[in-house]
Enzyme design. Sequence first.
Site, PDB file in Angstrom:
ATOM      1  N   ASP A   1      -2.318  10.227  -2.671  1.00 40.49           N
ATOM      2  CA  ASP A   1      -3.812  11.269  -2.111  1.00 40.49           C
ATOM      3  C   ASP A   1      -2.428  11.675  -0.799  1.00 40.49           C
ATOM      4  OD1 ASP A   1      -3.168   8.293  -1.100  1.00 40.49           O
ATOM      5  OD2 ASP A   1      -4.849   8.148  -0.428  1.00 40.49           O
TER       6      ASP A   1
ATOM      7  N   GLU B   1      -4.546   5.415  -1.280  1.00 39.20           N
ATOM      8  CA  GLU B   1      -3.680   4.795  -0.296  1.00 39.20           C
ATOM      9  C   GLU B   1      -4.706   4.990   0.905  1.00 39.20           C
ATOM     10  OE1 GLU B   1      -1.348   3.637   2.670  1.00 39.20           O
ATOM     11  OE2 GLU B   1      -1.675   5.877   2.045  1.00 39.20           O
TER      12      GLU B   1
HETATM   13 ZN   LIG Z   1       1.286   7.700   3.581  1.00 32.61          ZN
END
Ligand SMILES: [Zn+2]
Length: 384
Positions: free
Chosen positions: A73, A135
């Site tokens: 992401d 994340e």
């Molecule tokens: Zn990162």
Amino acid sequence: MLKETEAILADLISFPTVSSDSNLDMMAWMANWLEHHGAKVELFADASGAKANMFATIGPDVPGGVVLSGHSDVVPVTDQLWHSNPFHLTERDDLLLGRGACDMKGFIAAAIAMADPLSKTPLKRPVHLCFTHDEEVGCMGARALVPELERRGYAPRMAIVGEPTDMKIIEGHKGCCEYTCRFHGLEGHGSAPERGVNAVEYAVRYVTRLMSLAEQLKTRVPANSRFDPPWTTVNVGRLHGGVAHNVIPGLAEVDWEMRPVQSGDAQFVKDALEAYVETELLPAMRKVNPEARVETQVIGEVAGLEPMSDNAARDLVAQLTGDATCGVVPFSTEGGLFQEMGMSVVICGPGSIAQAHKPDEFVSRQQLSQCLTMLEGIGRSVAA
Ligand SMILES: [Zn+2]
């Protein structure tokens, strides 16, 4: 290898994998590429079905080996002034621009490019590619993936997390734990405090306890802590409750966070708070309202990466990059979760955190080729 890596990076950047959106197209593209180049690929869908984690293996299915870890992401480009299309790889001098170029599709592209030569080399130990979702919004993907890997019996020896560090070695960062605590008391008229359960007052007592724990944390500094400040910190970020001067508030909320420097600190604070709520706050609240309750919602718990004197991943990367200086950073990564799984962990990747999350994010060709040199060394270290 650099040309191959650049071509892969161009494809990865063309997938707008902002954390709020699906990453399935990019995962499918990578899975297809890796399977065609000799990797065994497993995808793990999340509950919504719109996101997936990937765990791919090159080499023998045995314990040990190395995990190359990256998140799929990227942060949004909303309200940012870009001079080129953020989802189209653009060249400027020796820089490659695009959203995620350094954070962290550059590293992922290099790791994917390595699959081809690695799969043609007899390996004694496996190289795993671990690519996660979400994340940037609290390591959600990695937190879901780690128990799955444990269930399957994976026991890699080390992990290299390719967050942008200018290819410098980072061996530690603080964790980040965020909570919302809700106090459900009993509303009433301000003239009769003893007939209500004042949620704001209990929230304040909770915060007071939290502040005294914050002071105690300063006495628990690990020897030689290199963090600034060296102890686990606590911050109360929001306190909300009540409607008017003359009404006993029935509901109050506290948003708070802590940044642990060692794994025991988070548990120490949580245990102390739980005991305080159970033995002091709740009995007092329930004397007036048996239904009164205190709910703690975990917003995110990202484990810190504790610097270890014994760290095989750090030592290997130091040997490969020829740079033995190791630092700590203020941002958190998925590395702490891998450390909890028993791996030795180092953070080292191409590009700079200074460009991450910014408009015109880039990674330089020079950084990418340094990364490839490191990954080739990793390959040699697991070769038969
Ligand atoms: Zn990162």
